[in-house]
Design a protein around this motif. Structure first.
Motif, mmCIF file in Angstrom:
data_model
loop_
_atom_site.group_PDB
_atom_site.id
_atom_site.type_symbol
_atom_site.label_atom_id
_atom_site.label_comp_id
_atom_site.label_asym_id
_atom_site.label_seq_id
_atom_site.Cartn_x
_atom_site.Cartn_y
_atom_site.Cartn_z
ATOM 1 N N LEU A 34 37.628 43.996 16.611
ATOM 2 C CA LEU A 34 38.112 45.263 16.076
ATOM 3 C C LEU A 34 37.849 45.355 14.575
ATOM 4 O O LEU A 34 37.933 44.341 13.872
ATOM 5 C CB LEU A 34 39.617 45.390 16.310
ATOM 6 N N VAL A 51 42.245 48.168 13.655
ATOM 7 C CA VAL A 51 41.933 49.544 14.047
ATOM 8 C C VAL A 51 41.583 49.534 15.532
ATOM 9 O O VAL A 51 40.479 49.178 15.920
ATOM 10 C CB VAL A 51 40.754 50.103 13.214
ATOM 11 N N ARG A 52 42.548 49.920 16.359
ATOM 12 C CA ARG A 52 42.363 49.910 17.808
ATOM 13 C C ARG A 52 41.911 51.291 18.278
ATOM 14 O O ARG A 52 42.565 52.288 17.978
ATOM 15 C CB ARG A 52 43.649 49.513 18.500
ATOM 16 N N PRO A 53 40.822 51.346 19.038
ATOM 17 C CA PRO A 53 40.330 52.658 19.490
ATOM 18 C C PRO A 53 41.228 53.325 20.521
ATOM 19 O O PRO A 53 41.168 54.537 20.706
ATOM 20 C CB PRO A 53 38.965 52.328 20.094
ATOM 21 N N ASP A 54 42.115 52.561 21.185
ATOM 22 C CA ASP A 54 42.968 53.119 22.230
ATOM 23 C C ASP A 54 44.326 53.592 21.700
ATOM 24 O O ASP A 54 45.149 54.075 22.466
ATOM 25 C CB ASP A 54 43.176 52.098 23.344
ATOM 26 N N GLU A 55 44.563 53.477 20.404
ATOM 27 C CA GLU A 55 45.814 53.938 19.823
ATOM 28 C C GLU A 55 45.595 55.269 19.119
ATOM 29 O O GLU A 55 44.557 55.478 18.485
ATOM 30 C CB GLU A 55 46.356 52.915 18.825
ATOM 31 N N SER A 57 45.517 58.002 16.385
ATOM 32 C CA SER A 57 45.382 57.883 14.937
ATOM 33 C C SER A 57 44.927 59.228 14.387
ATOM 34 O O SER A 57 44.022 59.844 14.930
ATOM 35 C CB SER A 57 44.368 56.794 14.600
ATOM 36 N N ARG A 62 47.113 57.383 9.323
ATOM 37 C CA ARG A 62 46.325 56.391 8.572
ATOM 38 C C ARG A 62 46.782 56.348 7.109
ATOM 39 O O ARG A 62 46.868 55.268 6.519
ATOM 40 C CB ARG A 62 44.830 56.702 8.670
ATOM 41 N N ARG A 86 34.048 45.003 9.570
ATOM 42 C CA ARG A 86 33.541 45.368 10.890
ATOM 43 C C ARG A 86 32.222 44.666 11.136
ATOM 44 O O ARG A 86 31.682 44.020 10.240
ATOM 45 C CB ARG A 86 33.437 46.875 11.045
ATOM 46 N N ASP A 94 31.794 56.630 11.356
ATOM 47 C CA ASP A 94 32.995 57.459 11.447
ATOM 48 C C ASP A 94 34.248 56.701 11.038
ATOM 49 O O ASP A 94 35.102 57.237 10.335
ATOM 50 C CB ASP A 94 33.160 58.014 12.863
ATOM 51 N N VAL A 95 34.382 55.450 11.476
ATOM 52 C CA VAL A 95 35.580 54.674 11.144
ATOM 53 C C VAL A 95 35.706 54.491 9.633
ATOM 54 O O VAL A 95 36.803 54.582 9.082
ATOM 55 C CB VAL A 95 35.601 53.319 11.900
#
Length: 144
Positions: A34, A51-55, A57, A62, A86, A94-95
């Motif tokens: 992550l 930074v979890r994609p399934d949570e 936000s 943020r 990362r 994007d992140v």
């Protein structure tokens, strides 16, 4: 002058940014992981958020996360820096841009100057100015 880092960097800042890359390169050996938001000073005091994609936000959440992280590590003197670690190449993603926008807001609300970079195993990049540095074989400095 445009936002972000510009040449020439001070030797102290160069060492701090290099340390962020070295710490990430030596600590993270998995092929997939992550993204992590770090706030503090590399090699010293820092706090980390995965930074979890399934949570869920959004920008406000943020911003609150970054503000809380800054308050947790802030000490007298220079403002803590932010670095996003990362695995992918350092071109803007994007992140990066989502966390940059929220970090800008948090630091603006706190009245602090912002230093933020994106870090992978080979280098760092300032998402605002595009200034970057990379190494083919990064090694720990000799002690002696």
């Amino acid at each position: 002058m445009a936002e972000g880092l510009h040449h020439p960097l001070s030797p102290a800042l160069h060492r701090v940014l290099r340390r962020a890359v070295l710490d990430h390169a030596t600590a993270e050996h998995r092929k997939a992981f992550l993204p992590l938001v770090h706030v503090g000073v590399p090699g010293r005091r820092e706090t980390v958020f995965a930074v979890r994609p399934d949570e869920p936000s959004d920008h406000a959440l943020r911003t609150d996360i970054v503000s809380a992280m800054v308050r947790r590590v802030r000490q007298p003197g220079a403002a803590p820096m932010v670095w996003l670690t990362r695995r992918d190449p350092l071109e803007a993603q994007d992140v990066d841009l989502a966390w940059l926008a929220s970090t800008r807001s948090a630091y603006g609300e706190l009245g602090l100057p912002l230093l933020m970079v994106v870090v992978n195993r080979h280098g760092w990049r300032d998402p605002r100015s595009g200034l970057s540095r990379s190494w083919h074989r990064l090694r720990a400095p000799a002690v002696g």
